[in-house]
Every structure is written in structure tokens, then in C-alpha cells.
Design an enzyme around this catalytic site. Structure first.
Site, short mmCIF file in Angstrom:
data_model
loop_
_atom_site.label_atom_id
_atom_site.label_comp_id
_atom_site.label_asym_id
_atom_site.label_seq_id
_atom_site.Cartn_x
_atom_site.Cartn_y
_atom_site.Cartn_z
N HIS A 56 0.85 -1.19 0.00
CA HIS A 56 0.00 0.00 0.00
C HIS A 56 0.88 1.24 0.00
CE1 HIS A 56 0.67 -0.61 4.32
NE2 HIS A 56 0.14 0.58 4.61
N HIS A 58 1.36 3.93 2.01
CA HIS A 58 1.90 4.69 3.14
C HIS A 58 3.42 4.80 3.07
CE1 HIS A 58 -1.96 3.99 5.74
NE2 HIS A 58 -2.05 5.05 4.95
N ASP A 60 5.78 4.53 5.14
CA ASP A 60 6.61 3.49 5.76
C ASP A 60 6.51 2.16 5.01
OD1 ASP A 60 3.91 3.40 6.83
OD2 ASP A 60 4.62 1.93 8.30
N HIS A 61 5.89 2.18 3.83
CA HIS A 61 5.80 0.99 2.98
C HIS A 61 6.31 1.24 1.57
CE1 HIS A 61 3.44 -1.31 5.97
NE2 HIS A 61 3.20 -0.09 6.40
N HIS A 114 -7.54 -0.82 5.48
CA HIS A 114 -6.51 0.08 6.02
C HIS A 114 -6.29 1.22 5.04
CE1 HIS A 114 -2.87 1.31 8.11
NE2 HIS A 114 -2.17 1.15 7.01
N ASP A 133 -0.24 -4.08 6.24
CA ASP A 133 -0.96 -3.57 7.40
C ASP A 133 -2.42 -4.03 7.40
OD1 ASP A 133 1.38 -2.29 8.08
OD2 ASP A 133 0.62 -0.25 7.78
N HIS A 171 4.48 -4.76 10.96
CA HIS A 171 4.82 -4.05 12.20
C HIS A 171 4.93 -5.01 13.38
CE1 HIS A 171 4.29 0.13 10.78
NE2 HIS A 171 3.39 -0.38 9.98
#
Ligand code: ZN
Ligand code: FE
Length: 255
Positions: A56, A58, A60-61, A114, A133, A171
Site C-alpha cells: 500500500h 503509506h 513506511d511501505h 486500512h 498492514d 509491524h
């Protein structure tokens, strides 16, 4: 030949993953939380990055996509539903698509909730799923861009994979998730036992990820909206699973 999977702790609580098809030498990183950490892991093994598989959009991805592409000229594969938000995307994929990594192959599932376009990658021959996530050990992703109905449906797709499937989430949230899970299903013995094991692992600084789908089905409250004990704690005995899931998610958000 089985996939080699290397887990990389990144940022404060993310996991990156390198996945190598040994027969061909093809190497994918699942998401790009930290280009430097991923490069260091590649260099330590003498591996060449050939693919980025994003779950996805985000940061942090997908935040390391461009730096890694510049260095390795790798192919970036990511969710069709958020193609415009994935830096450097080469190939958009969605439900039912297959992604080849050398001789290995992943099935793609759409798992909105998400984010609107979130996807997961399931390598059936290796009983491994990279779930981003969508589902965490004892948890699930927050509903930033989707409805409870969407997320419940997405989690039901995960729940239908073979029970021995290893779930590689993005995570290390497990200990906090366990504390919440016990409040909504205190009489679940498997959950109590797992929670104690998690505390021991974390006390030693060890990862609790991956888990297996079988363990999650028995202990993860976000997969257990039909469990009588969970429903009773919420005062929702006999309620629609979507409503039970929605209430569980809401309570976790406020926990
Ligand atoms: Zn996310
Ligand atoms: Fe994340």
C-alpha cells in the site's frame, strides 16, 4: 526450491522483508520502509534486488521505492487501486493477478480497509503471505480509508488461506495488541498462553512475527467476531459479525 525469507527490522517498529527465489537469484523486497536498511541487508548477503512488491501507499511501505529503483533498476509492482500514489510504479496488480519471482509465484488479493487499494501477496508453495498492514499478529490495520464491512471481508480472505500459512506482517505491534485482545476475550486460554509467550520473546528483544494463520484464528480478536466469548464481552451475543468486528476495532482505537 523454497523461498529464502529475511526479516529486516526498520524504523521504530516496521519489518521489511527480502524474499529470494534461490533457483533464479531473483530477490524482492516486500515494501520499502527504509532503503538504507534494505541495501545493507542486500549487501550483507551479496544479493541483487530485482523487484519491489508494495502492499500500500503509506510512506513506511513505499517511501524507499525511488532510492532503491535508482540503485538497482528493479521492477516496482504495487496495488492498482492506488497506482497514482506508489512512487516509481511499473506494474499495477489486483485481485487474482499473479506475480512471478523467478520460479516462484505469488497470488495477489485485494484487501481494502486500512487503505482503499491495499493488497497482499500469497506464495502458496511456500505457505507464506505478506500481509502489510491488513492483519497483524493479534491485530489488524486501522481503518484509514475503508469501512468495517470492507476490512472484515478482507480479513475473511486471509482467513480462508491454508491454516499453516505464515503471516508476515509489517509491524511489531504484537505485545500491545495482546494487552487489548485479553480485555475483549479474557476467557480464551490460547490467547492467555500466547500473550505470556509474547512477553517472553519481547523481553529478549526477539520478534513475534511471523505467526501462522492457525494461531491467529484461535487468538486474534479481529478474526473472531463470531466467537461467543468475544460477543458476550462486548454485550453483542448473536450480533452480525461485521458489527462485532466494527465494535472491536473501535474499542482498540480507544484503548
Ligand atoms: Zn499503513
Ligand atoms: Fe505501516
Amino acid at each position: 526450491m523454497p523461498l529464502e525469507i529475511h526479516q529486516i527490522p526498520c524504523l521504530s517498529d516496521n519489518y521489511g522483508y527480502l524474499v529470494r527465489d534461490a533457483a533464479s537469484g531473483a530477490v524482492a523486497t516486500i515494501d520499502t520502509p527504509d532503503a538504507e536498511a534494505i541495501n545493507a541487508a542486500l549487501d550483507a548477503r551479496g544479493w541483487t534486488l530485482t523487484h519491489i512488491l508494495n502492499t500500500h501507499h503509506h510512506w513506511d511501505h513505499a517511501g524507499g521505492n525511488l532510492a532503491l529503483k535508482e540503485k538497482w533498476n528493479c521492477e516496482i509492482i504495487g496495488p492498482r487501486g492506488e497506482a497514482d500514489k506508489i512512487p516509481g510504479l511499473d506494474r499495477a496488480v489486483s485481485d487474482g493477478d499473479k506475480v512471478a519471482l523467478g520460479d516462484s509465484e505469488a497470488e495477489v488479493f485485494d484487501t481494502p480497509g486500512h487503505t482503499a487499494g491495499h493488497i497482499i501477496y500469497h506464495f502458496p508453495e511456500d505457505a507464506a503471505a505478506f500481509v502489510g498492514d491488513t492483519i497483524f499478529a493479534l491485530g489488524c490495520g486501522r481503518l484509514f480509508e475503508g469501512t468495517p464491512q470492507q476490512m472484515w471481508s478482507s480479513l475473511q480472505k486471509v482467513a480462508k488461506l491454508p491454516p499453516e500459512t505464515k503471516l508476515y506482517c509489517a509491524h511489531e505491534y504484537t505485545q500491545a495488541n495482546a494487552k487489548f485482545a485479553i480485555t475483549v476475550e479474557p476467557d480464551n486460554d490460547a490467547l492467555q498462553k500466547r500473550s505470556a509467550e509474547i512477553d517472553q520473546l519481547r523481553a529478549k528483544g526477539e520478534p513475534t512475527v511471523p505467526s501462522t494463520l492457525e494461531i491467529e484464528l484461535a487468538t486474534n480478536p479481529f478474526l473472531r467476531a463470531t466467537a461467543p466469548g468475544l460477543q458476550a464481552t462486548l454485550g453483542m451475543s448473536g450480533a452480525d459479525p461485521v458489527d462485532v468486528f466494527a465494535e472491536t476495532r473501535l474499542r482498540k482505537d480507544n484503548f
